[in-house]
Design an enzyme around this catalytic site. Sequence first.
Site, PDB file in Angstrom:
ATOM      1  N   ASP A  33      55.504  46.553  36.400  1.00  0.00           N
ATOM      2  CA  ASP A  33      54.350  47.389  36.732  1.00  0.00           C
ATOM      3  C   ASP A  33      54.612  48.840  36.335  1.00  0.00           C
ATOM      4  OD1 ASP A  33      53.246  45.754  39.817  1.00  0.00           O
ATOM      5  OD2 ASP A  33      53.160  45.173  37.723  1.00  0.00           O
ATOM      6  N   ASP A  37      52.370  51.099  33.983  1.00  0.00           N
ATOM      7  CA  ASP A  37      51.781  52.325  34.536  1.00  0.00           C
ATOM      8  C   ASP A  37      52.126  53.539  33.682  1.00  0.00           C
ATOM      9  OD1 ASP A  37      50.683  50.894  36.639  1.00  0.00           O
ATOM     10  OD2 ASP A  37      52.377  51.252  37.972  1.00  0.00           O
ATOM     11  N   SER A  82      39.528  49.705  41.248  1.00  0.00           N
ATOM     12  CA  SER A  82      40.968  49.934  41.327  1.00  0.00           C
ATOM     13  C   SER A  82      41.177  51.384  41.749  1.00  0.00           C
ATOM     14  CB  SER A  82      41.624  49.668  39.973  1.00  0.00           C
ATOM     15  OG  SER A  82      41.076  50.533  38.998  1.00  0.00           O
ATOM     16  N   LYS A 113      50.682  49.352  50.356  1.00  0.00           N
ATOM     17  CA  LYS A 113      49.944  48.664  49.292  1.00  0.00           C
ATOM     18  C   LYS A 113      50.556  47.276  49.130  1.00  0.00           C
ATOM     19  CE  LYS A 113      48.405  49.231  44.498  1.00  0.00           C
ATOM     20  NZ  LYS A 113      48.896  47.921  44.019  1.00  0.00           N
ATOM     21  N   GLU A 168      43.819  41.576  50.785  1.00  0.00           N
ATOM     22  CA  GLU A 168      44.858  41.239  49.820  1.00  0.00           C
ATOM     23  C   GLU A 168      45.558  39.965  50.284  1.00  0.00           C
ATOM     24  OE1 GLU A 168      46.781  42.822  46.177  1.00  0.00           O
ATOM     25  OE2 GLU A 168      44.946  43.276  47.283  1.00  0.00           O
TER      26      GLU A 168
END
Length: 663
Positions: A33, A37, A82, A113, A168
């Site tokens: 990730d 990113d 997002s 998160k 989630e």
Amino acid sequence: MDSKITERVKELREALTYHSEKYYVYDSPEISDYEYDMMFAELKGLEEKYPELYDPASPTLRVGGKALDKFEKVTHNARMDSLADVFSFEEVEEFCTRMGKELTSPIFSVEPKIDGLSVALTYENGVFVRGATRGDGVVGEDVTDNLRTVFSIPLKLSEPLDLTVRGEVYMPRAVFEKINDRRREEGKALMANPRNAAAGSLRQLDSKVTAERRLDIFVFNFQGGRLYSDGREAVSHTETLDRLSELGFKTLEMRTAVKGASAVLEHIEAIGRARENLPYDIDGVVIKVDGLEDRRTVGEGTSTPKWAVAYKFPPEEKETLLEDITIAVGRTGVLTPNAVLSPVRLAGTTVSRATLHNLDFIRQRDIMIGDRVTVRKAGDIIPEVVRANTSARDGSERYFEMPTHCPSCGEPVFRDEGEAAVRCTNNSCPAQLSRSIEHFASKGAMNIDGLGPQIVELLLENRLISDVADLYLLRAEDIEVLERMGEKSARKLVDAIEGSKNAGLERLIYALGIRNIGEVAATALAMRYGSLDALMSATKEELCEIEDFGEITADCVLDFFSHKQSLELCEKLKACGLHTEAVSEPVGDKFAGLTFVLTGTLPTMTRDEAADLIKKAGGKVSGSVSKKTSYVVAGEAAGSKLTKAQSLGVKIISEDELIEMTK
């Protein structure tokens, strides 16, 4: 405009589009990730600096992935956006300062998160009626039946309200470990990490399978509808979560509402300290303006709200002891050094081994056996050694040398000039045999369900097979007596092997494991030669005429079929009844002499479906654009192939135009 900048923007867009699809659509990320990113942040910065490079198909304008075709599509009642990512405390402070300039004493909600799969849950009259994945933020997948198996989702609320919430879905760490323990015992491939396991479980067509995975959920946002029976409206995000908790939803732990950047950073640090001991994975902290009216004042961006950011934790790294370096021999004979580590918990799993790639990698990083080394997971999946802590050395460490002979068969090894890989020279090497059989049975090859690494080893240890052709001579009664097997498992495996006989020529060519021949190249060979016999007699000149084939690829094919063992194997496979000729279907002539290239995401068809449509009309599908290309069929987020087609003046058509041409 500097051409280097234009080229860099192009490279970033193509890379992000590819990795976004791998992550969001197929749940098989190839990079971490953090790496994704960083590329995203670089592209966004370049686009802001050079607005003349605006492209409506840029990944920075997209919310996320897209819905798969195997579930019904659902249009969300409220857009599932997002969040903009930040990677440092300085950026968090900048966000807080910016909000402070636009609002009077803003309050911030700070919450973990969760690293899972985002879904929307819709209730009518207090009853759960629909659950959908996020998809691209506007359209998702209907996974209602699967979500009903998540025990923490209330099927009926305590009050008869009409509302939609966002949550989630995740797999608890303990559940993930138990599932992998069971899969290990059954000889099946292990799940990569809890996030991918959750995503794959939620996308099961059979909801019974999903139920076995024991997924969980945290609800973290009120998407719309009525929160109170009397019609009252909430004034803050915190109030909505408190109210949703009252209604029976499982809401986020460790969330708080604070004022000022220092308090925000303090809570981020607290969440970071607790991260390793949580029963679920988190990959960052979300900071949101808490007041709902304040959010309306700040407004929304193109693809992300301006009133929230997600602070992303850097890739998790741990230091441990490199106890030893062992050698693994791959199916193509490559010797790969692997680190034997003191077990360490990393990105959701316990890691005791990690790849060291090759000798050059080890030397460049000055890694020695006995070193304290830093380990992380590449793409959050594959453990790798990042660096050695040379300051911790006490003199007991020792250098590693690659063996001069294969540790599996004892034959000499060699290293081609200009290559980092060291290879075993023996095509009959037992280690290569094991990996070759695993590859032969893999999903992209013959797709023999249930024939995982441990079952392959079991069959080899008991001398039931000596090559892939022997698989087709197995009997259920031979297998059911083996450890961990039984009558039902044995019959199922034999049936799967028998069914693979009809996998097709292109799958068989790929399954043979010819060096440098992937699935695309295997398809090209099947189309060019039409049978295994014809391919076995191919010449270098013929092979080089195939589009995208060069001398190296041609030499790999010729080398494979130059070995007596390879020819004998192909004859055995034919004798076992495998279909070694391309299945000839009725072919039209509307596209005769035409070459098509497919690029981007088509509205209603997959690329394979579009390719089949073209082939059935007598056309040819190529993987690259050239002056010989007749048409480029372009879909959403088309990349470099579209650009090249435009520069060459190749005609570009849509999916609808392609379909119309076939009528």
